[in-house]
Scaffold this active site. Structure first.
Site, short mmCIF file in Angstrom:
data_model
loop_
_atom_site.label_atom_id
_atom_site.label_comp_id
_atom_site.label_asym_id
_atom_site.label_seq_id
_atom_site.Cartn_x
_atom_site.Cartn_y
_atom_site.Cartn_z
N HIS A 188 0.78 -0.96 0.29
CA HIS A 188 0.20 -0.37 0.15
C HIS A 188 1.24 1.72 -0.89
O HIS A 188 0.70 2.10 -1.30
CB HIS A 188 -1.28 0.37 1.19
CG HIS A 188 -1.63 -0.98 1.45
ND1 HIS A 188 -2.75 -1.31 0.68
CD2 HIS A 188 -1.95 -2.57 2.26
CE1 HIS A 188 -3.81 -2.39 1.05
NE2 HIS A 188 -3.23 -2.57 2.10
C1 BDR Z 1 -2.62 1.78 5.39
O1 BDR Z 1 -3.36 0.93 6.72
C2 BDR Z 1 -2.12 0.71 7.06
O2 BDR Z 1 -2.58 -0.93 8.03
C3 BDR Z 1 -1.41 0.51 5.87
O3 BDR Z 1 0.27 0.57 6.94
C4 BDR Z 1 -1.62 1.65 5.10
O4 BDR Z 1 -0.94 2.81 5.42
C5 BDR Z 1 -3.61 0.04 4.15
O5 BDR Z 1 -5.47 0.63 4.61
#
Ligand code: BDR
Ligand code: CA
Length: 331
Positions: free
Chosen positions: A251
């Site tokens: 992500h």
């Molecule tokens: C986002 O949420 C967190 O778990 C990760 O670091 C990322 O920024 C993904 O949904």
């Protein structure tokens, strides 16, 4: 659907972008930070700020300092808001573990934060910078919302906010809401409606930026940093499998990927707003996809990524850091 081809906009004479990284490490945050540190010839990292999100503030701040210590980069860091503007905090322990960055074992950090007031820190860094500054936002948007609310005059000095968050057709924390937006929807609403240019790397694109098990294997054994990233991904992939994915979505690295290699991405401009009220839709990012939208577009929503090239780029960043450190030792 008509996508916009994203071509790197040339920065004045040289391709040097000033950035502040606001984060909550976080396995994928850590990888994104490393990608930025591998490109100090293109990114002038003014500072790193932390926000409560994947874990409580003290833990994610320690994790951020551990990552900087691992690569021996004394980038000024400031701790920010521990809690969302209104809601109680909801952490991401299910994906990131008890420490927020479970898996790799790292020594205690050798650096400390220079400030406990990330909002003030960001303000001073941006104000003191001759050029405009890009904010790379990898966690809940609490610090950034406060920055824009307390110092609205700083908006003209912000080139863009490139954020990981949301998803116009999908959620992960709930069916409607992505984690970062879900944690602090009120802050997200303020940021999307701030008038500052937003680039949104949401789940629409980040779930396509998946590293598969065989690709993960290629990372291991190439050096200290590649082993660290492999350990991170070993842990992270367990959660991804539990959530029903074949690989692990990178992500937050999509934010750095876009800033460094925008031609790997495609997107479309929309007006995006955030639901803060709904019983089952709180934290949802809603894009006005109608042919004639009510309001002018405020966000470039990334929708496609050249997956293989992106994963290759992430690996090259990690290998570059290891190679640089090896070279330093042999000098
Ligand atoms: C986002 O949420 C967190 O778990 C990760 O670091 C990322 O920024 C993904 O949904
Ligand atoms: Ca994050």
């Amino acid at each position: 659907m008509q996508y916009v081809k994203l071509i790197r906009e040339k920065q004045r004479d040289k391709d040097m972008r000033n950035i502040i990284i606001d984060c909550d490490p976080g396995h994928d945050d850590a990888i994104a930070i490393l990608m930025a540190l591998a490109h100090k010839d293109e990114l002038n990292i003014l500072g790193l700020t932390t926000v409560g999100g994947n874990q409580l503030l003290a833990k994610v701040t320690k994790n951020a300092l551990k990552v900087l210590s691992l690569v021996d980069e004394d980038i000024p860091a400031a701790a920010g808001e521990a809690k969302p503007l209104i809601k109680p905090i909801h952490t991401g322990e299910d994906a990131h573990g008890e420490s927020g960055m479970d898996g790799p074992v790292l020594p205690e950090p050798k650096f400390s934060v220079v400030s406990d007031n990330a909002v003030q820190f960001m303000y001073e860094k941006i104000k003191g910078c001759k050029e405009k500054v890009t904010i790379a936002a990898l966690g809940p948007l609490t610090n950034i919302a406060l920055l824009l609310r307390v110092y609205p005059e700083i908006k003209s000095k912000i080139e863009m906010i490139c954020l990981m968050g949301g998803g116009i057709h999908i959620g992960n924390r709930t069916a409607a809401a992505e984690f970062n937006i879900y944690v602090d929807p009120e802050a997200a609403k303020m940021v999307f409606n701030s008038g500052v240019d937003i680039v949104m790397a949401g789940l629409d694109v980040t779930n396509k930026a998946m590293i598969m098990d065989d690709e993960r294997e290629l990372l291991r054994g190439k050096g200290k940093i590649s082993d660290f990233v492999s350990d991170l991904l070993d842990f992270y992939s367990l959660a991804s499998k539990r959530f029903g994915f074949e690989g692990s979505s990178l992500h937050d690295p999509c934010v750095m990927g876009y800033l460094l290699k925008p031609d790997l991405f495609e997107g479309k401009r929309y007006h995006v707003d955030v639901e803060t009220q709904g019983d089952i839709t709180r934290g949802m990012t809603l894009a006005d996809e109608r042919p004639v939208p009510e309001k002018e577009a405020n966000t470039l929503v990334l929708l496609e990524v050249k997956r293989k090239e992106f994963i290759d780029f992430v690996c090259q960043c990690v290998f570059k850091l290891d190679a640089e450190r090896r070279d330093k030792k042999t000098l």
